[in-house]
Design an enzyme around this catalytic site. Sequence first.
Site, PDB file in Angstrom:
ATOM      1  N   TYR A 257     -14.116 -22.654 -21.486  1.00 10.35           N
ATOM      2  CA  TYR A 257     -15.236 -22.116 -20.709  1.00 10.35           C
ATOM      3  C   TYR A 257     -16.483 -22.169 -21.554  1.00 10.35           C
ATOM      4  O   TYR A 257     -16.511 -21.652 -22.678  1.00 10.35           O
ATOM      5  CB  TYR A 257     -14.893 -20.668 -20.321  1.00 10.35           C
ATOM      6  CG  TYR A 257     -15.910 -19.987 -19.439  1.00 10.35           C
ATOM      7  CD1 TYR A 257     -16.337 -20.579 -18.259  1.00 10.35           C
ATOM      8  CD2 TYR A 257     -16.418 -18.748 -19.791  1.00 10.35           C
ATOM      9  CE1 TYR A 257     -17.264 -19.942 -17.438  1.00 10.35           C
ATOM     10  CE2 TYR A 257     -17.341 -18.097 -18.978  1.00 10.35           C
ATOM     11  CZ  TYR A 257     -17.758 -18.704 -17.805  1.00 10.35           C
ATOM     12  OH  TYR A 257     -18.665 -18.082 -17.000  1.00 10.35           O
TER      13      TYR A 257
ATOM     14  N   ASN B  15       4.444 -29.298 -30.050  1.00 12.45           N
ATOM     15  CA  ASN B  15       4.440 -28.026 -30.760  1.00 12.45           C
ATOM     16  C   ASN B  15       2.994 -27.550 -30.896  1.00 12.45           C
ATOM     17  O   ASN B  15       2.161 -28.248 -31.468  1.00 12.45           O
ATOM     18  CB  ASN B  15       5.064 -28.167 -32.147  1.00 12.45           C
ATOM     19  CG  ASN B  15       5.160 -26.808 -32.819  1.00 12.45           C
ATOM     20  OD1 ASN B  15       6.074 -26.031 -32.552  1.00 12.45           O
ATOM     21  ND2 ASN B  15       4.183 -26.512 -33.668  1.00 12.45           N
TER      22      ASN B  15
ATOM     23  N   ASP C 151       5.395   5.476  11.131  1.00 13.86           N
ATOM     24  CA  ASP C 151       5.448   6.163   9.832  1.00 13.86           C
ATOM     25  C   ASP C 151       6.844   6.651   9.460  1.00 13.86           C
ATOM     26  O   ASP C 151       6.988   7.597   8.705  1.00 13.86           O
ATOM     27  CB  ASP C 151       4.439   7.325   9.803  1.00 13.86           C
ATOM     28  CG  ASP C 151       4.770   8.423  10.801  1.00 13.86           C
ATOM     29  OD1 ASP C 151       5.676   8.225  11.637  1.00 13.86           O
ATOM     30  OD2 ASP C 151       4.125   9.493  10.745  1.00 13.86           O
TER      31      ASP C 151
ATOM     32  N   GLY D 287      -2.679   6.916  14.457  1.00 17.05           N
ATOM     33  CA  GLY D 287      -3.073   8.180  13.821  1.00 17.05           C
ATOM     34  C   GLY D 287      -3.775   7.953  12.488  1.00 17.05           C
ATOM     35  O   GLY D 287      -3.586   6.941  11.823  1.00 17.05           O
TER      36      GLY D 287
ATOM     37  N   ASN E  97       4.129  11.773   6.095  1.00 16.98           N
ATOM     38  CA  ASN E  97       2.854  12.412   6.428  1.00 16.98           C
ATOM     39  C   ASN E  97       1.989  12.664   5.195  1.00 16.98           C
ATOM     40  O   ASN E  97       0.780  12.777   5.300  1.00 16.98           O
ATOM     41  CB  ASN E  97       3.090  13.726   7.157  1.00 16.98           C
ATOM     42  CG  ASN E  97       3.716  13.509   8.528  1.00 16.98           C
ATOM     43  OD1 ASN E  97       3.430  12.523   9.202  1.00 16.98           O
ATOM     44  ND2 ASN E  97       4.589  14.409   8.930  1.00 16.98           N
TER      45      ASN E  97
ATOM     46  N   ALA F  35       0.879   3.725  16.061  1.00 16.31           N
ATOM     47  CA  ALA F  35       0.341   3.541  14.709  1.00 16.31           C
ATOM     48  C   ALA F  35      -1.167   3.792  14.647  1.00 16.31           C
ATOM     49  O   ALA F  35      -1.869   3.229  13.818  1.00 16.31           O
ATOM     50  CB  ALA F  35       0.651   2.123  14.230  1.00 16.31           C
TER      51      ALA F  35
ATOM     52  N   ARG G 245      -3.223  13.889   6.362  1.00 17.68           N
ATOM     53  CA  ARG G 245      -2.559  14.526   5.226  1.00 17.68           C
ATOM     54  C   ARG G 245      -2.302  13.569   4.059  1.00 17.68           C
ATOM     55  O   ARG G 245      -1.950  13.979   2.963  1.00 17.68           O
ATOM     56  CB  ARG G 245      -1.241  15.158   5.702  1.00 17.68           C
ATOM     57  CG  ARG G 245      -1.458  16.373   6.576  1.00 17.68           C
ATOM     58  CD  ARG G 245      -0.202  16.752   7.362  1.00 17.68           C
ATOM     59  NE  ARG G 245       0.000  15.900   8.528  1.00 17.68           N
ATOM     60  CZ  ARG G 245       1.025  16.010   9.372  1.00 17.68           C
ATOM     61  NH1 ARG G 245       1.962  16.916   9.176  1.00 17.68           N
ATOM     62  NH2 ARG G 245       1.143  15.199  10.416  1.00 17.68           N
TER      63      ARG G 245
HETATM   64  C1  UD1 Z   1       5.403  13.721  15.895  1.00 19.11           C
HETATM   65  C2  UD1 Z   1       6.105  14.452  17.051  1.00 19.11           C
HETATM   66  C3  UD1 Z   1       7.085  15.460  16.461  1.00 19.11           C
HETATM   67  C4  UD1 Z   1       8.062  14.764  15.537  1.00 19.11           C
HETATM   68  C5  UD1 Z   1       7.334  13.945  14.467  1.00 19.11           C
HETATM   69  C6  UD1 Z   1       8.317  13.077  13.725  1.00 19.11           C
HETATM   70  C7  UD1 Z   1       4.537  14.577  18.921  1.00 19.11           C
HETATM   71  C8  UD1 Z   1       3.604  15.443  19.676  1.00 19.11           C
HETATM   72  N1  UD1 Z   1       5.138  15.109  17.869  1.00 19.11           N
HETATM   73  O1  UD1 Z   1       4.662  14.689  15.186  1.00 19.11           O
HETATM   74  O2  UD1 Z   1       7.795  16.120  17.504  1.00 19.11           O
HETATM   75  O3  UD1 Z   1       8.912  15.719  14.933  1.00 19.11           O
HETATM   76  O4  UD1 Z   1       6.370  13.064  15.074  1.00 19.11           O
HETATM   77  O5  UD1 Z   1       7.732  12.440  12.640  1.00 19.11           O
HETATM   78  O6  UD1 Z   1       4.737  13.440  19.311  1.00 19.11           O
HETATM   79  N2  UD1 Z   1      -0.238   8.450  16.786  1.00 19.11           N
HETATM   80  C9  UD1 Z   1      -0.985   7.617  17.599  1.00 19.11           C
HETATM   81  N3  UD1 Z   1      -2.001   8.140  18.330  1.00 19.11           N
HETATM   82  C10 UD1 Z   1      -2.309   9.447  18.307  1.00 19.11           C
HETATM   83  C11 UD1 Z   1      -1.549  10.294  17.486  1.00 19.11           C
HETATM   84  C12 UD1 Z   1      -0.510   9.779  16.750  1.00 19.11           C
HETATM   85  O7  UD1 Z   1      -0.743   6.412  17.648  1.00 19.11           O
HETATM   86  O8  UD1 Z   1      -3.254   9.832  19.013  1.00 19.11           O
HETATM   87  C13 UD1 Z   1       0.860   7.872  15.980  1.00 19.11           C
HETATM   88  C14 UD1 Z   1       0.676   8.078  14.496  1.00 19.11           C
HETATM   89  O9  UD1 Z   1       0.013   6.981  13.923  1.00 19.11           O
HETATM   90  C15 UD1 Z   1       2.111   8.189  13.988  1.00 19.11           C
HETATM   91  C16 UD1 Z   1       2.868   8.718  15.177  1.00 19.11           C
HETATM   92  O10 UD1 Z   1       2.053   8.531  16.309  1.00 19.11           O
HETATM   93  O11 UD1 Z   1       2.655   6.930  13.637  1.00 19.11           O
HETATM   94  C17 UD1 Z   1       3.194  10.201  15.025  1.00 19.11           C
HETATM   95  O12 UD1 Z   1       1.976  10.895  14.858  1.00 19.11           O
HETATM   96  P1  UD1 Z   1       1.855  12.129  13.867  1.00 19.11           P
HETATM   97  O13 UD1 Z   1       0.493  12.651  13.944  1.00 19.11           O
HETATM   98  O14 UD1 Z   1       2.393  11.764  12.543  1.00 19.11           O
HETATM   99  O15 UD1 Z   1       2.831  13.145  14.609  1.00 19.11           O
HETATM  100  P2  UD1 Z   1       3.607  14.346  13.983  1.00 19.11           P
HETATM  101  O16 UD1 Z   1       2.717  15.520  13.873  1.00 19.11           O
HETATM  102  O17 UD1 Z   1       4.340  13.919  12.784  1.00 19.11           O
HETATM  103 CA    CA Z   2       4.523  11.951  11.566  1.00 16.60          CA
END
Ligand code: UD1
Ligand code: CA
Length: 503
Positions: free
Chosen positions: A401, A391, A116, A15, A241, A13, A19
């Site tokens: 106030y 009533n 997510d 990221g 996303n 969690a 987007r």
């Molecule tokens: C990722 C997968 C992809 C899959 C998709 C499904 C990888 C490389 N790719 O891509 O194959 O189809 O999810 O939704 O794993 N996060 C971190 N730290 C980081 C990066 C991300 O904790 O450094 C967390 C984000 O908060 C998120 C999750 O990992 O909850 C997925 O990251 P996100 O950037 O959404 O990956 P996708 O590009 O969707």
């Molecule tokens: Ca994702």
Amino acid sequence: MSSQNNTSVIILAAGQGTRMKSMLPKVLHSVAGRPMLGYAMLQAREIASKNVAVVIGHGADHVRAYLEEEQAQFNPVLVVEQTQQLGTGHAVQLAYPALVRDSSSVASQYVIMCGDTPLLTTKTVSTLVNYHQSEGATLTLLTTILPDPSGYGRVIRGKVGTVCRVVEDRDASPEEKQVSEINVGTYVVEAKFLEKALGQLHPQNAQGEYYLTDIIEMAVQEEKKVVAWVTKDSLETTGVNTRVHLALAEKEMRRRICDRLMLDGVTILDPEHVVVDHQVTVGRDTVLHPGVVLEGQTQVGEQCTIRANSRIANSIVHRGVTIQDTCVLQDSTVEEEAVIGPMAHLRPGTVIHRKAKIGNFVELKKTEVGEGSKVNHLSYLGDTCIGENVNVGAGTITCNYDGYRKAKTIIEDNVFIGSDVQLIAPVTIGAGAIIAAGTTVTENVPADALGISRVSQINKEGTASRRRALLDPSVLPSNGKSGKAEEQPSITPVLQKQEESPK
Ligand code: UD1
Ligand code: CA
């Protein structure tokens, strides 16, 4: 579940959710009134027999605060901070050793999931774990088939259909982009293999990130068993996303909630236009009309009617209550068989006792209305305590106030307040008293007294007709000589005074 009794869960969690184009960290965006991360937490707690780690990073302070609030109700989870978001693989590289250090007994398998994917159900994740075990696999991933797989990692299978690897959308060849089976981002991995594979990740890809998905190819190369559980419910696997995905998740979650309520005996006239948060409870035989919004910790009892476009937030509504159209209730309580609205506003701290009636255009704040009492039309009452069978006449206002402080108004049982009364707080109206219409109450009124404060009325005979004759051209004599008007009697000083006063 015995098959899952040695499982730790890692929730990713950290990221940014670029987007989403938001100030708020992505995992804190709400679906049906619960931050997305909360759904992952729910599943993790069901699946894990050992500890749960959450990797946070972007907006860490916010996310940590949410987790603290959430954990107050459950067992604590291990929070791991990823200060630089170098990829999903990097996130697990941080979480894994933290979990191992933290554990009194080390888990033999890890479920890794994203923060997510709020629509994913515990049932599906359990099925994935059971499949992993029945297959005796080293790594099992959850996949689904999408008509439009763009944006997701594609599952590349070998000639005999076995999983070879996952390639990210940005790294995929045009041919690989044609693959419609996608990686959901939920995995079950054996501990020993995971530990080793994490040490071998390299950021050699389009984004220069450590991809967790690379461990799939590593396992295949080491001839470990890698399998995929393909779920048919592809909506469940929606990764949020963008805000378009968020709206999709919201709609689906609301649908599930409405379905659950209807199966439990609630009538919903138009489920597509009723919005109910995940924690809300609604009793049997209650009817929800179109546009009703039930938020937060709201509880609605049995046999209530909530009419169109009313919003109830963090409030308790007991059995048999009617809420008419377009009302707003916030942090309030409404007891049995009371009737509210239409167009009433109950602000925080309001309590309506049994069978009381609150009518049109009435605003109540921190106000208690006793059993059977009525505040039916055009009133504002704040910081007021009203007894039983009172009533309150149309247009009654509490002046609670003074520009500096709030003060209380107390209206005891069986009081009758006429229309257009102002009650200047602090003030108490004793039981059984009558307040005459138009009164401005500045002093306490004793029990059973009449409180009246108005200028006594004077009737001036003939003044109306004299005034008409003076001012209305249609009643002026048609061939009257000039100067005739001067012979008209002049209007009274009282009336002149009224005419001068601005409207
Ligand atoms: C990722 C997968 C992809 C899959 C998709 C499904 C990888 C490389 N790719 O891509 O194959 O189809 O999810 O939704 O794993 N996060 C971190 N730290 C980081 C990066 C991300 O904790 O450094 C967390 C984000 O908060 C998120 C999750 O990992 O909850 C997925 O990251 P996100 O950037 O959404 O990956 P996708 O590009 O969707
Ligand atoms: Ca994702």
